[in-house]
Each structure stands twice: as C-alpha cells, then as structure tokens.
Design an enzyme around this catalytic site. Structure first.
Site, mmCIF file in Angstrom:
data_model
loop_
_atom_site.group_PDB
_atom_site.id
_atom_site.type_symbol
_atom_site.label_atom_id
_atom_site.label_comp_id
_atom_site.label_asym_id
_atom_site.label_seq_id
_atom_site.Cartn_x
_atom_site.Cartn_y
_atom_site.Cartn_z
ATOM 1 N N LYS A 101 0.840 -1.192 0.000
ATOM 2 C CA LYS A 101 0.000 0.000 0.000
ATOM 3 C C LYS A 101 0.882 1.251 0.000
ATOM 4 O O LYS A 101 2.037 1.127 0.412
ATOM 5 C CB LYS A 101 -0.972 -0.025 1.186
ATOM 6 N N HIS A 131 -1.499 -5.209 5.693
ATOM 7 C CA HIS A 131 -0.883 -6.079 6.698
ATOM 8 C C HIS A 131 -1.817 -6.358 7.888
ATOM 9 O O HIS A 131 -1.596 -7.293 8.636
ATOM 10 C CB HIS A 131 0.478 -5.538 7.151
ATOM 11 N N HIS A 193 -6.764 -0.266 6.277
ATOM 12 C CA HIS A 193 -6.930 -1.103 7.470
ATOM 13 C C HIS A 193 -8.320 -1.008 8.087
ATOM 14 O O HIS A 193 -8.936 -2.009 8.432
ATOM 15 C CB HIS A 193 -5.894 -0.710 8.531
HETATM 16 C C1 BG6 Z 1 0.660 1.588 8.102
HETATM 17 C C2 BG6 Z 1 0.524 3.084 8.092
HETATM 18 O O1 BG6 Z 1 -0.048 1.025 7.021
HETATM 19 O O2 BG6 Z 1 0.160 1.075 9.327
HETATM 20 C C3 BG6 Z 1 1.258 3.676 9.266
HETATM 21 O O3 BG6 Z 1 1.061 3.613 6.879
HETATM 22 C C4 BG6 Z 1 0.790 3.043 10.565
HETATM 23 O O4 BG6 Z 1 1.068 5.085 9.332
HETATM 24 C C5 BG6 Z 1 0.843 1.521 10.474
HETATM 25 O O5 BG6 Z 1 1.646 3.495 11.608
HETATM 26 C C6 BG6 Z 1 0.206 0.881 11.690
HETATM 27 O O6 BG6 Z 1 0.443 -0.508 11.671
HETATM 28 P P1 BG6 Z 1 0.408 -1.352 13.013
HETATM 29 O O7 BG6 Z 1 0.549 -2.773 12.569
HETATM 30 O O8 BG6 Z 1 1.563 -0.892 13.843
HETATM 31 O O9 BG6 Z 1 -0.884 -1.074 13.672
#
Ligand code: BG6
Length: 429
Positions: A101, A131, A193
């Site tokens: 992404k 992810h 997400h």
């Molecule tokens: C990413 C974003 O996709 O996800 C980031 O670009 C964010 O800004 C991150 O910090 C958060 O991922 P996780 O797994 O730490 O919740």
C-alpha cells in the site's frame, strides 16, 4: 552494495535474535543477493532476468514473486517494464506480484492502476498487501463470528446499538512527514486497514473460507456502505491535528493535513440498517490501541427501580486487536450483599503472548499462492469510493474545523461530542 554488505545491513536491521543461532542466519543470508537497477527500466529488468536464470542454473521451472515495496509513482512503470521484459509470463513457473500500500490515492487513480496492472498480469497473480489482514486477531474475527453459534444471531440491527472501530497510535509521523503530507489519516489508515476491519465485522457469512468466497462477501458489504455527498461527509466526520505536527521537517506551517479522524458510517443493507459505525484513528495519542467494540442495545424493559439499576450498563463486546490482544464481554450481575444492586463485570479471554508478525504470515501465503488475506481489485476500488467523499469534504471549506489536540491525549475533545450523546468511545483503562 555487494552481496556481503547487503547481507550485513539485513543482519543489523533484523529484529530477530540470530546472535545465538548464527547458522540459521547464514543459511538464510547465503540465499540473498544484491542486484542494482531501475525497477521501471526494461533493460535493467532483462539483466535481472538473466541473472536469476544463471542463478537457478536454467532450471526448467522457476517460481518467482516480485515484491513491490516502492514509491506508488513507480508501480505502473515497474509492472509495464516487468511485462515488456517477459518476466510476468507464467510458462516456466508462477509469477506473482506482491504490491504494498498505498494502492492509488483515490478511486480514479486506483482504477487506472488496476487497469494498468491487469493489462500485464492476471488477478490471480496479484497479492495486494494490507498487513492488518495478517494479524492473528484480525483473522480470528472470522473464527469468532462463524465458529460460534451464540454471537451470530445477535449480530444485527435488532440487538446492536452501534459499532466502534478504533485504530489509535502513540507514535507520531516521525520521519514519514513527507509521505504523510500527501496522505493524512484518511488515506493512510481508513481506506485500507479500517475499512478491512469494517468489512470483516459487517460481512455476511461466506460459504467457505476460500479466497474468493471471503472476498466476495467483503466486497458486498463495502458496496453497501452509504456514499455520502460532500456535505453529508463533512457532517459525519471530524478531524484533528496534533500540536507540533507542523514542526516536523517537510511540513508547512500552514499544513491542514489531519492526523486524527473520526467518521460515522452506515451500511445500507438488511442486517445493519440504522446502526452507526463509528471509526477513529490518529497519531501521537495516549497509547497504541486497536479495538472493535460492539455495543449491544439496552434490554427492552427494566424490571429494576432506578437505584437497583444504577450499576447496569448495556452489554459491550470488546475485541482488542493489539496490543494486549483480548476479547472482553461486559455483563451485568447482582452485587453480592443483602441489597438488590447491579454491577457490570467482564468476561475475558486473553490471547497468548508473542503473536507472530503479520508479514510472516502474509509472505508465506503469497509463496503458497493463497490470496485470502490479500485485497482484490474490486475491494480496493470500493474502499476508495467510500473514503473519497470524506477526503474531498476535508480538502474543501465544507469540512468542520481542524481541531488541535495535545500529544498523549485521546484526540480532540470534539470527538467525545461527535459520538454522543449517550454513547462513549471505548478507551483502554
Ligand atoms: C501503516 C501506516 O499502514 O500502518 C502507518 O502507513 C501506521 O502510518 C501503520 O503506523 C500501523 O500498523 P500497526 O501494525 O503498527 O498497527
């Protein structure tokens, strides 16, 4: 770089403890090669192709995954160059593309990117990463909803007052300000997400858990999310920016980028008619906290008088995605003692500590060719179609004011009014 210096760099940034198991590191590292070229240049890629062939000793079958973790401006050119170099042709083995992404910056650009990629590769070759889908607690949403009989009958407008999805971060934008200035919280977190979490919470039961069955249901629910016009989007959202954001390198002193957002969405289908979905996300907040909270309705009739009932709260199911992964259900009980007094308590399941990294799972799935946890072309486009009106409202004078908030807080004070009256954000204790 040389193979050796690149391997050393990998060793230094690896978060795994290989010091005590050097042999497994060496077994892995010896398979890693460094090759320099331009990803969107056909001549470079042809050299890479020859290099791989030489390395695989011209074996009849070589399976490949190209993992594009690139600036989004390079995706189209890279896929075109891979196509022109003949490197997406599956005659001698599978050719998969893992794409990071952000996939586009709005509906139009995502559509164009999908079209450009589809001109060179088939959808079955594409693995678009979100992810969050690799997190065990996110996959558990499917098991929790469809592996138990007791929740699904209640999972609808008859029993649920509203749903909250919170993806809060204590980190600020740190050295990613240049990227963040062009994305902001809507593009960075909501389009991907948060809407994937919404899709898993709100979708109908899929017939199987195979990739397309699952993705069909997610796409259906995303297509049922109400599309507001800009005015409605402005009225159903608030935005904020943490104090000090404008002091990051690369951020203008007049930046109107939102580092916090809260939206109220509706899913216009039989199951969810009239049930608000409150979603919020922000940076530089009090703590990292990702949770889905399902607030059930009050019982239809109260048999207790006001004093007896003062401790009664409507049931709330909290699914904590991270950290301190857990599932909690608030229930009402009699407080022990001579009087008939109520008190709310929690049933809790805690996930075991030491959850796997989401990327481990996703990359293994890409190797195995299982696309269930990757987003399909239509899901990406539907998500942009949901988010675009909010982006447009926020980028015009229609939007409500950009509320400042203190670092280490739970976001702008206006967020509490936004979900109320009578409804409250579920924050960690
Ligand atoms: C990413 C974003 O996709 O996800 C980031 O670009 C964010 O800004 C991150 O910090 C958060 O991922 P996780 O797994 O730490 O919740």
């Amino acid at each position: 770089m040389t193979d050796e210096s690149y391997r050393r760099l990998l060793f230094e940034v690896s978060t795994d403890d290989y010091e005590s198991d050097l042999q497994s590191w060496l077994d892995f590292a010896n398979q890693v090669r460094y090759f320099q070229g331009s990803s969107n240049d056909v001549a470079s890629l042809k050299r890479l192709d020859d290099y791989i062939r030489a390395d695989t000793h011209g074996e009849a079958k070589d399976d490949r995954i190209y993992y594009l973790a690139l600036s989004p401006t390079l995706y189209e050119g890279t896929v075109n160059a891979l196509g022109d170099a003949g490197m997406l042709d599956e005659t001698n083995g599978v050719r998969r593309l893992v794409v990071e992404k952000p996939f586009g910056t709005d509906l139009d650009s995502a559509r164009l990117l999908n079209e450009a990629i589809h001109a060179r590769a088939n959808e079955h070759q594409l693995f678009r990463i979100d992810h969050y889908l690799g997190k065990d607690t996110v996959q558990n949403l499917i098991v929790f909803r469809f592996g138990n009989t007791i929740f699904e009958p209640l999972w609808n407008r008859n029993y649920i007052d509203h749903v909250q999805i919170s993806v809060l971060e204590d980190l600020d934008v740190a050295d990613r300000a240049a990227y963040y200035e062009h994305s902001g919280v809507l593009r960075d977190m909501f389009q991907s997400h948060i809407l994937q979490l919404l899709a898993l919470v709100a979708m109908e039961p899929p017939a199987t858990n195979h990739a397309n069955s699952l993705r069909d249901e997610k796409a259906k629910v995303l297509s049922a999310v109400r599309r507001p016009n800009r005015q409605q989007a402005a009225a159903n959202s608030i935005r904020g920016q943490y104090n000090g954001y404008r002091d990051h390198d690369g951020v203008s002193q007049a930046s109107a980028i939102s580092t916090y957002g809260a939206l109220r969405l509706f899913v216009d289908n039989w199951r969810w008619q009239g049930v608000p979905f409150y979603m919020r996300s922000g940076k530089a907040l009090k703590s990292k906290f990702t949770e889905i909270a399902i607030q059930f309705r009050q019982p239809p009739h109260r048999i207790f008088d006001v004093e007896d009932a003062s401790g009664l709260v409507p049931n709330m199911l909290r699914i904590v995605i991270q950290p301190d992964e857990a599932i909690r259900l608030t229930i009402d009980n009699k407080r022990p003692g001579p009087e008939l007094r109520a008190q709310a308590q929690e049933l809790e399941y805690r996930f075991p500590v030491g959850m796997r990294d989401a990327y481990e799972r996703l990359l293994l799935d890409a190797v195995g060719g299982d696309a269930s946890l990757f987003t399909r072309a239509d899901e990406i486009e539907l998500s942009w179609a949901v988010i675009d009106p909010y982006v447009e409202a926020w980028e015009t004078e229609l939007a409500s004011q950009l509320y400042p908030y203190a670092r280490g807080s739970w976001g702008p004070i206006a967020a509490a009014q936004f979900i109320g009256p009578g409804r409250y954000w579920s924050n960690p204790a």
